[in-house]
Scaffold this motif. Structure first.
Motif, PDB file in Angstrom:
ATOM      1  N   GLN A   1      82.237  43.752  19.438  1.00 46.11           N
ATOM      2  CA  GLN A   1      80.913  43.911  19.983  1.00 46.11           C
ATOM      3  C   GLN A   1      80.992  44.621  21.328  1.00 46.11           C
ATOM      4  O   GLN A   1      81.993  44.540  22.026  1.00 46.11           O
ATOM      5  CB  GLN A   1      80.216  42.556  20.129  1.00 46.11           C
ATOM      6  N   VAL A   2      79.933  45.289  21.667  1.00 45.07           N
ATOM      7  CA  VAL A   2      79.842  45.981  22.944  1.00 45.07           C
ATOM      8  C   VAL A   2      79.262  45.020  23.971  1.00 45.07           C
ATOM      9  O   VAL A   2      78.235  44.380  23.744  1.00 45.07           O
ATOM     10  CB  VAL A   2      78.980  47.235  22.824  1.00 45.07           C
ATOM     11  N   GLN A   3      79.924  44.929  25.114  1.00 44.91           N
ATOM     12  CA  GLN A   3      79.469  44.082  26.207  1.00 44.91           C
ATOM     13  C   GLN A   3      79.502  44.882  27.501  1.00 44.91           C
ATOM     14  O   GLN A   3      80.172  45.899  27.615  1.00 44.91           O
ATOM     15  CB  GLN A   3      80.350  42.849  26.346  1.00 44.91           C
ATOM     16  N   LEU A   4      78.787  44.379  28.481  1.00 47.90           N
ATOM     17  CA  LEU A   4      78.765  44.961  29.808  1.00 47.90           C
ATOM     18  C   LEU A   4      79.629  44.145  30.752  1.00 47.90           C
ATOM     19  O   LEU A   4      79.952  42.994  30.478  1.00 47.90           O
ATOM     20  CB  LEU A   4      77.334  45.024  30.341  1.00 47.90           C
ATOM     21  N   GLN A   5      79.998  44.735  31.865  1.00 49.65           N
ATOM     22  CA  GLN A   5      80.806  44.051  32.854  1.00 49.65           C
ATOM     23  C   GLN A   5      80.231  44.290  34.238  1.00 49.65           C
ATOM     24  O   GLN A   5      80.092  45.442  34.664  1.00 49.65           O
ATOM     25  CB  GLN A   5      82.257  44.522  32.795  1.00 49.65           C
ATOM     26  N   GLU A   6      79.906  43.206  34.925  1.00 50.86           N
ATOM     27  CA  GLU A   6      79.408  43.274  36.293  1.00 50.86           C
ATOM     28  C   GLU A   6      80.557  42.998  37.255  1.00 50.86           C
ATOM     29  O   GLU A   6      81.479  42.252  36.949  1.00 50.86           O
ATOM     30  CB  GLU A   6      78.300  42.245  36.538  1.00 50.86           C
ATOM     31  N   SER A   7      80.462  43.574  38.438  1.00 47.66           N
ATOM     32  CA  SER A   7      81.445  43.319  39.475  1.00 47.66           C
ATOM     33  C   SER A   7      80.787  43.488  40.840  1.00 47.66           C
ATOM     34  O   SER A   7      79.684  44.019  40.946  1.00 47.66           O
ATOM     35  CB  SER A   7      82.652  44.250  39.348  1.00 47.66           C
ATOM     36  N   GLY A   8      81.467  43.041  41.867  1.00 45.10           N
ATOM     37  CA  GLY A   8      81.003  43.233  43.231  1.00 45.10           C
ATOM     38  C   GLY A   8      80.436  42.009  43.904  1.00 45.10           C
ATOM     39  O   GLY A   8      80.171  42.045  45.109  1.00 45.10           O
ATOM     40  N   GLY A   9      80.234  40.932  43.168  1.00 49.57           N
ATOM     41  CA  GLY A   9      79.729  39.721  43.787  1.00 49.57           C
ATOM     42  C   GLY A   9      80.735  39.130  44.751  1.00 49.57           C
ATOM     43  O   GLY A   9      81.948  39.271  44.577  1.00 49.57           O
ATOM     44  N   ASP A  10      80.222  38.444  45.770  1.00 46.09           N
ATOM     45  CA  ASP A  10      81.091  37.898  46.802  1.00 46.09           C
ATOM     46  C   ASP A  10      80.311  36.893  47.629  1.00 46.09           C
ATOM     47  O   ASP A  10      79.117  36.680  47.410  1.00 46.09           O
ATOM     48  CB  ASP A  10      81.617  39.027  47.697  1.00 46.09           C
ATOM     49  N   LEU A  11      81.002  36.287  48.572  1.00 46.59           N
ATOM     50  CA  LEU A  11      80.383  35.449  49.592  1.00 46.59           C
ATOM     51  C   LEU A  11      80.043  36.330  50.781  1.00 46.59           C
ATOM     52  O   LEU A  11      80.907  37.052  51.291  1.00 46.59           O
ATOM     53  CB  LEU A  11      81.334  34.332  50.010  1.00 46.59           C
ATOM     54  N   VAL A  12      78.795  36.280  51.222  1.00 46.43           N
ATOM     55  CA  VAL A  12      78.346  37.126  52.319  1.00 46.43           C
ATOM     56  C   VAL A  12      77.414  36.324  53.217  1.00 46.43           C
ATOM     57  O   VAL A  12      76.717  35.413  52.758  1.00 46.43           O
ATOM     58  CB  VAL A  12      77.657  38.399  51.780  1.00 46.43           C
ATOM     59  N   GLN A  13      77.408  36.646  54.500  1.00 42.81           N
ATOM     60  CA  GLN A  13      76.523  35.968  55.439  1.00 42.81           C
ATOM     61  C   GLN A  13      75.093  36.474  55.305  1.00 42.81           C
ATOM     62  O   GLN A  13      74.856  37.604  54.873  1.00 42.81           O
ATOM     63  CB  GLN A  13      77.013  36.178  56.869  1.00 42.81           C
ATOM     64  N   PRO A  14      74.121  35.647  55.678  1.00 45.09           N
ATOM     65  CA  PRO A  14      72.739  36.136  55.684  1.00 45.09           C
ATOM     66  C   PRO A  14      72.607  37.428  56.481  1.00 45.09           C
ATOM     67  O   PRO A  14      73.200  37.574  57.549  1.00 45.09           O
ATOM     68  CB  PRO A  14      71.969  34.991  56.336  1.00 45.09           C
ATOM     69  N   GLY A  15      71.825  38.344  55.952  1.00 46.42           N
ATOM     70  CA  GLY A  15      71.668  39.653  56.555  1.00 46.42           C
ATOM     71  C   GLY A  15      72.700  40.667  56.123  1.00 46.42           C
ATOM     72  O   GLY A  15      72.571  41.854  56.446  1.00 46.42           O
ATOM     73  N   GLY A  16      73.705  40.240  55.393  1.00 48.29           N
ATOM     74  CA  GLY A  16      74.755  41.129  54.946  1.00 48.29           C
ATOM     75  C   GLY A  16      74.368  41.938  53.727  1.00 48.29           C
ATOM     76  O   GLY A  16      73.243  41.858  53.229  1.00 48.29           O
ATOM     77  N   SER A  17      75.325  42.719  53.245  1.00 48.43           N
ATOM     78  CA  SER A  17      75.098  43.630  52.130  1.00 48.43           C
ATOM     79  C   SER A  17      76.201  43.512  51.096  1.00 48.43           C
ATOM     80  O   SER A  17      77.341  43.184  51.416  1.00 48.43           O
ATOM     81  CB  SER A  17      75.050  45.082  52.623  1.00 48.43           C
ATOM     82  N   LEU A  18      75.843  43.795  49.857  1.00 49.61           N
ATOM     83  CA  LEU A  18      76.786  43.904  48.760  1.00 49.61           C
ATOM     84  C   LEU A  18      76.318  45.010  47.833  1.00 49.61           C
ATOM     85  O   LEU A  18      75.130  45.309  47.772  1.00 49.61           O
ATOM     86  CB  LEU A  18      76.879  42.601  47.959  1.00 49.61           C
ATOM     87  N   ARG A  19      77.248  45.590  47.097  1.00 53.63           N
ATOM     88  CA  ARG A  19      76.902  46.516  46.033  1.00 53.63           C
ATOM     89  C   ARG A  19      77.503  46.013  44.734  1.00 53.63           C
ATOM     90  O   ARG A  19      78.727  45.899  44.604  1.00 53.63           O
ATOM     91  CB  ARG A  19      77.388  47.940  46.316  1.00 53.63           C
ATOM     92  N   LEU A  20      76.647  45.709  43.785  1.00 47.57           N
ATOM     93  CA  LEU A  20      77.076  45.282  42.469  1.00 47.57           C
ATOM     94  C   LEU A  20      77.165  46.486  41.538  1.00 47.57           C
ATOM     95  O   LEU A  20      76.422  47.453  41.685  1.00 47.57           O
ATOM     96  CB  LEU A  20      76.103  44.264  41.879  1.00 47.57           C
ATOM     97  N   SER A  21      78.069  46.410  40.574  1.00 51.34           N
ATOM     98  CA  SER A  21      78.249  47.475  39.597  1.00 51.34           C
ATOM     99  C   SER A  21      78.161  46.915  38.195  1.00 51.34           C
ATOM    100  O   SER A  21      78.579  45.783  37.937  1.00 51.34           O
ATOM    101  CB  SER A  21      79.610  48.155  39.772  1.00 51.34           C
ATOM    102  N   CYS A  22      77.649  47.721  37.283  1.00 47.08           N
ATOM    103  CA  CYS A  22      77.553  47.365  35.873  1.00 47.08           C
ATOM    104  C   CYS A  22      78.061  48.538  35.053  1.00 47.08           C
ATOM    105  O   CYS A  22      77.614  49.674  35.249  1.00 47.08           O
ATOM    106  CB  CYS A  22      76.104  47.049  35.509  1.00 47.08           C
ATOM    107  N   GLU A  23      78.986  48.253  34.151  1.00 46.33           N
ATOM    108  CA  GLU A  23      79.493  49.285  33.266  1.00 46.33           C
ATOM    109  C   GLU A  23      79.850  48.667  31.928  1.00 46.33           C
ATOM    110  O   GLU A  23      79.922  47.449  31.790  1.00 46.33           O
ATOM    111  CB  GLU A  23      80.712  49.979  33.874  1.00 46.33           C
ATOM    112  N   ALA A  24      80.081  49.502  30.945  1.00 47.27           N
ATOM    113  CA  ALA A  24      80.498  49.009  29.641  1.00 47.27           C
ATOM    114  C   ALA A  24      81.877  48.393  29.754  1.00 47.27           C
ATOM    115  O   ALA A  24      82.775  48.960  30.366  1.00 47.27           O
ATOM    116  CB  ALA A  24      80.490  50.137  28.623  1.00 47.27           C
ATOM    117  N   SER A  25      82.044  47.220  29.171  1.00 49.42           N
ATOM    118  CA  SER A  25      83.317  46.519  29.241  1.00 49.42           C
ATOM    119  C   SER A  25      84.436  47.367  28.651  1.00 49.42           C
ATOM    120  O   SER A  25      84.298  47.913  27.552  1.00 49.42           O
ATOM    121  CB  SER A  25      83.213  45.183  28.503  1.00 49.42           C
ATOM    122  N   GLY A  26      85.528  47.458  29.402  1.00 49.86           N
ATOM    123  CA  GLY A  26      86.667  48.233  28.939  1.00 49.86           C
ATOM    124  C   GLY A  26      86.401  49.717  28.816  1.00 49.86           C
ATOM    125  O   GLY A  26      87.144  50.419  28.154  1.00 49.86           O
TER     126      GLY A  26
END
Length: 124
Positions: A1-26
């Protein structure tokens, strides 16, 4: 089956920034022909739409995220990003991407393809 993969999550302080990514698994599937949405989920709250992007690049944001979050694609269309700025503790959740060739399916969170989620924690 085809699945997606997310990445980029983390622990961050209030007011901070993150960039999450989504791509096809493998790297087995292209997202360029699919509409994609980001959702988030906590045990205490129902699944919530964060943002969506169509194959043509049109975007939609939940009211609480407008002005803080930005959804985009890379130049191939095969990676979808969620840039998260001005993060608040209430943004803490598992973030998922959802994709489908049907825009309706994506905006109601019933797209055919999901990832496993990535944890975002906003805390001091």
């Amino acid at each position: 089956q085809v699945q997606l993969q997310e990445s980029g999550g983390d622990l961050v302080q209030p007011g901070g920034s993150l960039r999450l990514s989504c791509e096809a698994s493998g790297s087995a599937f292209s997202l360029s022909a699919m509409h994609v949405a980001w959702y988030r989920q906590t045990p205490a709250k129902e699944r919530e739409l964060v943002a969506a992007i169509t194959t043509s690049g049109a975007t939609k944001y939940a009211d609480s995220m407008t002005g803080r979050f930005t959804i985009s694609r890379d130049n191939t269309g095969n990676t979808v990003y969620l840039q998260m700025d001005g993060l608040k503790p209430e943004d803490t959740a598992v973030y998922y991407c959802n994709a489908d060739q049907s825009i309706l399916s994506v905006v109601i969170g019933e797209g055919a393809y999901w990832g496993q989620g990535t944890q975002v924690t906003v805390s001091s």
